[in-house]
Design an enzyme around this catalytic site. Sequence first.
Site, PDB file in Angstrom:
ATOM      1  N   CYS A 128       0.868  -1.186   0.000  1.00  0.00           N
ATOM      2  CA  CYS A 128       0.000   0.000   0.000  1.00  0.00           C
ATOM      3  C   CYS A 128       0.903   1.234   0.000  1.00  0.00           C
ATOM      4  CB  CYS A 128      -0.987  -0.019   1.164  1.00  0.00           C
ATOM      5  SG  CYS A 128      -0.254   0.030   2.819  1.00  0.00           S
ATOM      6  N   ARG A 177      -3.367  -0.618   5.532  1.00  0.00           N
ATOM      7  CA  ARG A 177      -3.957  -1.708   4.737  1.00  0.00           C
ATOM      8  C   ARG A 177      -3.036  -2.907   4.569  1.00  0.00           C
ATOM      9  NH1 ARG A 177      -5.313   2.068  -0.271  1.00  0.00           N
ATOM     10  NH2 ARG A 177      -3.372   2.957   0.556  1.00  0.00           N
ATOM     11  N   ASP A 184      -8.455   3.751   1.369  1.00  0.00           N
ATOM     12  CA  ASP A 184      -7.449   4.102   2.366  1.00  0.00           C
ATOM     13  C   ASP A 184      -8.151   4.607   3.633  1.00  0.00           C
ATOM     14  OD1 ASP A 184      -5.354   5.057   3.825  1.00  0.00           O
ATOM     15  OD2 ASP A 184      -4.433   6.164   2.179  1.00  0.00           O
TER      16      ASP A 184
HETATM   17  P1  4NP Z   1      -1.875   2.859   4.078  1.00  0.00           P
HETATM   18  O1  4NP Z   1      -2.496   4.228   4.616  1.00  0.00           O
HETATM   19  O2  4NP Z   1      -1.324   3.158   2.689  1.00  0.00           O
HETATM   20  O3  4NP Z   1      -3.033   1.931   4.038  1.00  0.00           O
HETATM   21  O4  4NP Z   1      -0.800   2.452   5.042  1.00  0.00           O
HETATM   22  C1  4NP Z   1      -1.748   5.415   4.693  1.00  0.00           C
HETATM   23  C2  4NP Z   1      -0.874   5.580   5.740  1.00  0.00           C
HETATM   24  C3  4NP Z   1      -0.170   6.771   5.853  1.00  0.00           C
HETATM   25  C4  4NP Z   1      -0.342   7.762   4.913  1.00  0.00           C
HETATM   26  C5  4NP Z   1      -1.206   7.586   3.858  1.00  0.00           C
HETATM   27  C6  4NP Z   1      -1.912   6.399   3.742  1.00  0.00           C
HETATM   28  N1  4NP Z   1       0.364   8.984   5.054  1.00  0.00           N
HETATM   29  O5  4NP Z   1       0.114   9.902   4.241  1.00  0.00           O
HETATM   30  O6  4NP Z   1       1.226   9.106   5.929  1.00  0.00           O
END
Ligand code: 4NP
Length: 149
Positions: free
Chosen positions: A3, A9, A119
């Site tokens: 991800c 995720r 997300d």
């Molecule tokens: P992930 O969610 O891709 O599902 O881990 C996110 C976690 C952090 C960030 C964006 C999406 N961020 O911008 O820090």
Amino acid sequence: MVCLGNICRSPLAEGILQAKSEAAGLGWIVDSAGTGNYHIGENPHPTSQKVALANGIDIRKQRCRQFVSEDIDVFDRIYVMDTDNYQEVKRISGSKWKEEKVELILSALYPGEKRNVPDPWYGTEKDFHLVFELLNRACDKIIQSYTKT
Ligand code: 4NP
């Protein structure tokens, strides 16, 4: 499992597929990574940990890492959570890119629809539960596709 942050995720996806592969006696090595570098070294998001534990899966010891081009060679299959991650995996892989190894994870449930795992980063606990359910169903399909006789 890939991800953006490797914090919400893909840690859930790693924990779910690892548990299902063990239960099915497949013994797969399952790992996860993020295309971004924001959270390297961190444990999964507290709500991902909580939702996983509520479903009998312990992801508390996972540590965030960034996807590297060598992952394309090391792993047989790479499941991405959304189309942005797909493009980023392609970009990071460079000359190592192997299209046949990389797939949107929800294609296991909705072939050809190019659906994204939403997300939950700016969401509530309910959004993390929805992500868990989607990934749980997708991982069931993945396991089935390798265990059908
Ligand atoms: P992930 O969610 O891709 O599902 O881990 C996110 C976690 C952090 C960030 C964006 C999406 N961020 O911008 O820090």
